[in-house]
Design an enzyme around this catalytic site. Sequence first.
Site, short mmCIF file in Angstrom:
data_model
loop_
_atom_site.label_atom_id
_atom_site.label_comp_id
_atom_site.label_asym_id
_atom_site.label_seq_id
_atom_site.Cartn_x
_atom_site.Cartn_y
_atom_site.Cartn_z
N THR A 177 43.13 21.73 109.43
CA THR A 177 43.58 21.39 110.77
C THR A 177 44.54 22.44 111.31
OG1 THR A 177 43.57 19.13 109.90
CG2 THR A 177 44.36 19.42 112.15
N TYR B 84 40.10 19.99 95.97
CA TYR B 84 39.63 19.63 97.32
C TYR B 84 38.14 19.34 97.24
CZ TYR B 84 40.19 19.99 102.47
OH TYR B 84 40.28 19.73 103.82
N LYS C 139 42.25 16.10 96.73
CA LYS C 139 42.07 15.58 98.08
C LYS C 139 40.59 15.33 98.27
CE LYS C 139 42.31 16.81 102.98
NZ LYS C 139 42.51 17.91 103.96
#
Length: 294
Positions: free
Chosen positions: A47, A136, A164
């Site tokens: 992001t 991730y 994550k």
Amino acid sequence: MSNLEGINLAMQTPLNADGAIDFAVFERLIEDYIAAGVQGLVLGAGTGQHPYLTEDECNRLYEAGIKQIAGRVNVICQTSALNMDEVIRRSRHAENSGANALMILPPYLEGPDDEDGLFAFYREIDAAVGIDIVGYNIPQSTGIAVSVPLLLRLKELRNYRWIKDSAGDFTTHQEYLQTGIDVLNGCDTTTFAALMAGTKGVIWGAANYMPHEAAKLYGLITARDLEAALVLWQKMLPSLLFIWRNPYVPAVLRAAELRGFGTGNVRRPLQRLTAAQDAALQKALAPLMVDGPL
């Protein structure tokens, strides 16, 4: 070892109209987000337009952010790169700058995609750093999924303590939880369910435009005030569904701009939302705009 429980806001990197990082806005946003009650900030997240920032920009961003945060909340720095030496160089710089943890994508774009190759990749990084690694899982972007058997191997590494999970497959997410590793949810639309299922915390892009609501949701769920949590979730959900099905980063940044957080600017090759998308986003945000920030 780090404690990354709670809301780790995957922080935007505010840009000027010419595409340069606006450090004054960046520092102001840090204060706004900490005041909203989040437990951590992720610098250089997806992001935060990490793929479009140079190594030098990331280093300067992390140095400035860690200094501004000054230990008040956790700091996770993304140090992903395609070149192995660069991953290690970025990771060591972030660690030396004071990061609490590193978020690192698997070796995407024609890197090894077999489990032995993925394990060797993280094993080499693990040996080079002394702080926690957040793995991730985001196969829709990398083309590589972290299987449960691979995760069981990775959790035996010294620093690989967290993963994550942004895949959006809630069955796999719950399988991750069964491994005993600490899991952070990264799929906006499954946040409520993930926290209910026992996920330790989240790395949340949408928190850029609703930090107060994100922090309040976490507090309500951990306090088991589930009726109030569900009411709040229903206000959040329309915008979460929108950003998940539309250009993600431009949508999050535009939503943040509309709610008074940041500039909304993206760096090429990203583009702003179309007029139709923008109108649809504003409609999806309407439930959050009635009362303003909490």
